[in-house]
Design an enzyme around this catalytic site. Sequence first.
Site, mmCIF file in Angstrom:
data_model
loop_
_atom_site.group_PDB
_atom_site.id
_atom_site.type_symbol
_atom_site.label_atom_id
_atom_site.label_comp_id
_atom_site.label_asym_id
_atom_site.label_seq_id
_atom_site.Cartn_x
_atom_site.Cartn_y
_atom_site.Cartn_z
ATOM 1 C CB CYS A 95 -18.724 61.718 57.393
ATOM 2 S SG CYS A 95 -18.753 63.240 58.354
ATOM 3 C CD GLN A 329 -7.749 52.775 75.906
ATOM 4 O OE1 GLN A 329 -8.031 53.536 74.976
ATOM 5 N NE2 GLN A 329 -6.523 52.311 76.069
ATOM 6 C CE1 TYR A 358 3.980 56.501 82.266
ATOM 7 C CE2 TYR A 358 4.576 54.224 81.782
ATOM 8 C CZ TYR A 358 4.930 55.555 81.909
ATOM 9 O OH TYR A 358 6.227 55.945 81.686
ATOM 10 C CD GLU A 379 -2.235 57.732 85.763
ATOM 11 O OE1 GLU A 379 -2.003 58.894 85.400
ATOM 12 O OE2 GLU A 379 -2.100 56.725 85.030
ATOM 13 C CB CYS A 454 -1.659 54.966 72.159
ATOM 14 S SG CYS A 454 -0.712 56.211 73.074
#
Length: 497
Positions: A95, A329, A358, A379, A454
């Site tokens: 990049c 996602q 969740y 949720e 995560c």
Amino acid sequence: MNPAKSGGRPARVSSAPAKEHDGPFAKNEQVTLDVIGLTHDGEGVGRADGFTLFVQGALPGEQVNARVMKMKKQYGYARLEKLLTESPDRLNPPCDIYKECGGCQLQHFDYEAQLAWKRQHVIDNLTRIGKLTVRENEGDRLGSADFGVQAERQGIVVHPTIGMDDPWRYRNKAAVPIGAAGEGGELVAGFYARGTHRIIDMDDCLIQHEHNDEVLRVVKRVAKELRIQPYDEQTGQGVLRHVMARTGVVTGEIMVVLVTNGKRLPRQPEWIEALRAGLPGLKSIVQNVNTRDTNVIFGDETRTLWGSDVIYDELDGIRFAISARSFYQVNPAQTVALYGKAVEYAALTGNENVIDAYCGIGTISLFLARKAGHVYGVEIVPEAIEDAKRNAALNGIDNATFEAGPAEVVIPRWRKEGAKADVIVVDPPRKGCDPALLETILQMEPERVVYVSCNPSTLARDLRVLEDGGYRTVEVTPVDMFPWTVHVESVAVLVLD
């Protein structure tokens, strides 16, 4: 002989002003460092004379010359000046703006080495924060009959990180800030430079789907042609704050979200005409209004300017409707790997009651529902629950029930109402599970808990709570959802001892 390696005083390459701190080095002093690891932010951990300096761009196994930039009592920060010994895992980043842009942190690090580092990062958190025992060799997956006994005797199995065959162009969503640059205040769009809110103008991102790059290029061109003023964080003036692009990787459908500093979008008809002409796969143009002085991208008001309220995509044969503010996602291929592992760990036979905390728009829930007796999803975002219900209907899945509200409130209420769960699946935000939810899990005593994480540090913290409450962590599998960044997802399975 190298003093840093022999235990002597580190090499000093230039004189420096008197120190105004308790550390051993002065600002702008040059030192030779041996790099022994990476931080969770991807900085090299350099050591000199027993003192730690963090160096952006340095890799484990390297020896570098670095200039001290900031000192604290126990550690400091330095800028890489010269590589003295180069790691065999070092790459030349493809990049052009990698050194400035804060979107990726590891393009200079070999991909296989990244996967190994991410596994070790998970292990380090499990042992340091969770005080958990990890097996030295990951070994083969334990059979279900061995769960608990084997885990207690041998420790947790942490498998190799599941990576990608082609770790580029994987992101189906881009949310890019808009701003002004230069004396003329020309509109620019791109990710922030590391540690700043200075926008690095960008037309092409190697981890974004090509459609997202095309959206960014077209939006910038149209905004300039229509003389739309970019938002200025300092003054709070200007119209266009962010552009978000979403791409259905399987369907090819595109959504453009324009985040504006006010309800009025100047020259709205021209916007719609130009975007439709420039983006053949466009299915939806949405405006979100955010007038607050905040770093949060979205405001509370969202309206569709043209086309559909949603676009569609598929994961492992399940079709999903995705609205502007849905959580979905960003890496479809790895999402299938992640959720597939969660379903595997749930070990469903077709009769179980499963709670999915969740649950978002129902992605994991619908994966689970194909093998469970019934799935109950919760949720906090009402719009996401409406999406989840729509997605269940879209796929003809009638053994999934969804409710809006905080998981730590709804699930305890379900328990008081007599609900039972054979398996509980949690997929919390980075802050991890709410303590009230963890307590409810312990009270409900499901046979298994599947934790999708995560954030390795909050995963380790929460696993410790569950273990202290009578559960045993058996396996953890890291999944590389975000190649070339420091982020890593994990799936863990716990069984009731």
